[in-house]
Scaffold this motif. Structure first.
Motif, mmCIF file in Angstrom:
data_model
loop_
_atom_site.group_PDB
_atom_site.id
_atom_site.type_symbol
_atom_site.label_atom_id
_atom_site.label_comp_id
_atom_site.label_asym_id
_atom_site.label_seq_id
_atom_site.Cartn_x
_atom_site.Cartn_y
_atom_site.Cartn_z
ATOM 1 N N MET A 1 0.838 -1.173 0.000
ATOM 2 C CA MET A 1 0.000 0.000 0.000
ATOM 3 C C MET A 1 0.888 1.244 0.000
ATOM 4 O O MET A 1 1.920 1.274 0.653
ATOM 5 N N LYS A 2 0.455 2.277 -0.719
ATOM 6 C CA LYS A 2 1.228 3.512 -0.788
ATOM 7 C C LYS A 2 1.286 4.172 0.591
ATOM 8 O O LYS A 2 0.317 4.131 1.345
ATOM 9 N N PRO A 3 2.415 4.804 0.922
ATOM 10 C CA PRO A 3 2.550 5.423 2.252
ATOM 11 C C PRO A 3 1.508 6.507 2.512
ATOM 12 O O PRO A 3 0.992 6.627 3.620
ATOM 13 N N ARG A 4 1.203 7.314 1.501
ATOM 14 C CA ARG A 4 0.223 8.396 1.696
ATOM 15 C C ARG A 4 -1.166 7.830 1.960
ATOM 16 O O ARG A 4 -1.879 8.297 2.835
ATOM 17 N N LEU A 5 -1.561 6.804 1.201
ATOM 18 C CA LEU A 5 -2.864 6.177 1.394
ATOM 19 C C LEU A 5 -2.939 5.526 2.774
ATOM 20 O O LEU A 5 -3.958 5.621 3.465
ATOM 21 N N LYS A 6 -1.859 4.906 3.187
ATOM 22 C CA LYS A 6 -1.812 4.286 4.513
ATOM 23 C C LYS A 6 -1.962 5.340 5.605
ATOM 24 O O LYS A 6 -2.658 5.132 6.593
ATOM 25 N N SER A 7 -1.342 6.501 5.411
ATOM 26 C CA SER A 7 -1.444 7.593 6.375
ATOM 27 C C SER A 7 -2.878 8.118 6.457
ATOM 28 O O SER A 7 -3.401 8.343 7.547
#
Length: 81
Positions: free
Chosen positions: A1-7
């Motif tokens: 999962m992309k870091p921004r989406l996870k955030s």
């Protein structure tokens, strides 16, 4: 999962339960403390009732946003250390 989406998903998973809890507390407090006064306004002067109701809704939104932003700031601050 992309870091921004996870955030974003992490923040949302914190915000949703906090918002739900604060809305429930707000509704219970308004119904408990302001029920009779709001009913009196509704039966006597609906224009004032409408303004007061809008003010309560706007105040609720502002305070909930302030509370959640503060809590997220505390959580982010602890995660950075």
């Amino acid at each position: 999962m992309k870091p921004r989406l996870k955030s974003v998903l992490g923040e949302f998973s914190v915000e949703l339960p906090v918002y739900a809890l604060l809305v429930i507390v707000y509704v219970v407090c308004v119904l408990h403390f302001l029920r009779h006064w709001l009913f009196h306004l509704f039966t006597r002067d609906r224009n004032v009732y409408a303004v007061v109701s809008l003010g309560l809704m706007l105040g609720q939104g502002f305070l909930l946003d302030l509370c959640v932003r503060s809590l997220l700031g505390l959580i982010r601050g602890k995660q950075e250390h």
